[in-house]
Design an enzyme around this catalytic site. Structure first.
Site, short mmCIF file in Angstrom:
data_model
loop_
_atom_site.label_atom_id
_atom_site.label_comp_id
_atom_site.label_asym_id
_atom_site.label_seq_id
_atom_site.Cartn_x
_atom_site.Cartn_y
_atom_site.Cartn_z
CE LYS A 198 33.27 -131.28 -39.06
NZ LYS A 198 32.97 -129.85 -39.04
N1 PMP Z 1 36.66 -125.15 -40.33
C1 PMP Z 1 35.56 -125.45 -39.63
C2 PMP Z 1 35.36 -124.81 -38.31
C3 PMP Z 1 34.62 -126.35 -40.14
O1 PMP Z 1 33.52 -126.65 -39.45
C4 PMP Z 1 34.84 -126.93 -41.41
C5 PMP Z 1 33.83 -127.88 -41.99
N2 PMP Z 1 34.08 -129.19 -41.61
C6 PMP Z 1 36.02 -126.60 -42.11
C7 PMP Z 1 36.90 -125.69 -41.53
C8 PMP Z 1 36.34 -127.20 -43.43
O2 PMP Z 1 36.72 -128.53 -43.28
P1 PMP Z 1 36.42 -129.62 -44.40
O3 PMP Z 1 36.97 -129.07 -45.66
O4 PMP Z 1 37.14 -130.82 -43.94
O5 PMP Z 1 34.96 -129.78 -44.45
#
Ligand code: PMP
Length: 292
Positions: free
Chosen positions: A152
């Site tokens: 991320k």
């Molecule tokens: N994919 C991407 C590219 C994201 O930015 C997010 C948001 N964090 C998610 C999936 C979903 O992840 P999470 O459920 O951990 O927020």
């Protein structure tokens, strides 16, 4: 309410004073990592999981976070307390820090940590009732052997390009395929596809290891549904009975139209409704208390 305070390298500063150096490699190159976290009703949802993923993202880009995970969790809670927040979105950011105009991260002696929080309302408003219109975008998800979508990182340009394309085509959300044409994820969420009562979701090689995705799998299995992790193609999406996406900001959100085709009968289906209800239940009743 008093002025919003932002955590910046161990101190709390006002919005006006939370400025980033032009030489910070997070700004210059997207060289850094972040998280998006939610607090519901005075509790931070999956705090440990988000902090763990933040440190994993940092590790993957060889960035040593200068505080411990415990200190990070406490700084997140303290940011919420300082701002008197109970229902919030929280954005911890760790950038490589200030260096020179060159790429070399060895020129950045000290990573910078920022934690920004704000009050939060549902991301998609009324669309939870009718479902989102999604568009499969032409731009492919970053290849895992180039810039892994598991990280991320502050470099969200791939996602932004997808969003621009979806916006242009009148979609509420973009759907990425990977280099092989397999379904990857949305611009900010993971994907679930339902067919004949079974639930399918892609493996997390070509997308972010979503914390909401993991929660949804757990909740659906607890409720007796079979969840199958496997590669999916566009055909699987077009012929699905239901599709929904999951993410910290999006929560569980139905997709009722994809590339102009109705998904199932074009309304929000029963398993999606069950997932949304289960998610609401768990976010409303679990998490790390902010105020003890
Ligand atoms: N994919 C991407 C590219 C994201 O930015 C997010 C948001 N964090 C998610 C999936 C979903 O992840 P999470 O459920 O951990 O927020």
């Amino acid at each position: 309410m008093s002025e919003l305070l932002i955590y910046y390298n161990g101190e709390f500063v006002t919005k006006e004073n939370a400025t980033v150096s032009i030489y910070d490699h997070g700004f210059l190159y997207g060289d850094g990592v972040f998280e998006g976290i939610r607090a519901y009703n005075g509790r931070v949802f999956k705090l440990q999981e988000h902090v763990d993923r933040l440190y994993d993202s940092a590790k993957a880009i060889a960035l040593e976070v200068p505080i411990s995970k415990e200190e990070m969790s406490e700084a997140i809670l303290e940011t919420l307390r300082k701002n008197d927040l109970r229902d919030a979105y929280i954005r911890p950011i760790v950038s490589r820090g200030v260096g020179d105009l060159g790429l070399d991260p060895r020129k950045c002696p000290k990573p910078s940590i920022y934690i920004v929080s704000q009050e939060w309302a549902a991301m998609y408003g009324d669309l939870y009732e009718v479902g989102l219109k999604a568009i499969t975008v032409g731009i492919r998800r970053n290849a895992p052997d180039a810039l892994s979508p598991n990280i991320k990182s502050l470099n969200y340009l791939n996602n932004i390009l997808a969003k621009i394309e979806a916006n242009e085509k009148g979609g509420d959300e973009a759907i990425f395929l990977d280099q092989n044409g397999f379904v990857s994820e949305g611009s900010g969420d993971n994907i679930f596809v339902i067919k004949n009562g079974k639930i399918y979701t892609p493996p997390t090689i070509n997308n972010l290891k979503g914390i909401t995705r993991a929660t949804a799998i757990e909740l659906l299995e607890e409720r007796g549904y079979e969840v199958i992790v496997g590669n999916l193609g566009l055909f699987d999406m077009y012929t699905a009975d239901e599709i929904f996406v999951t993410g910290t900001a999006a929560e569980a959100a139905p997709i009722t139209k994809l590339d102009g085709r109705p998904i199932g009968d074009g309304s929000v289906g029963p398993i999606t409704k069950a997932a949304v209800a289960a998610f609401e239940e768990v976010t409303g009743s679990t998490g790390t208390p902010i105020y003890e």
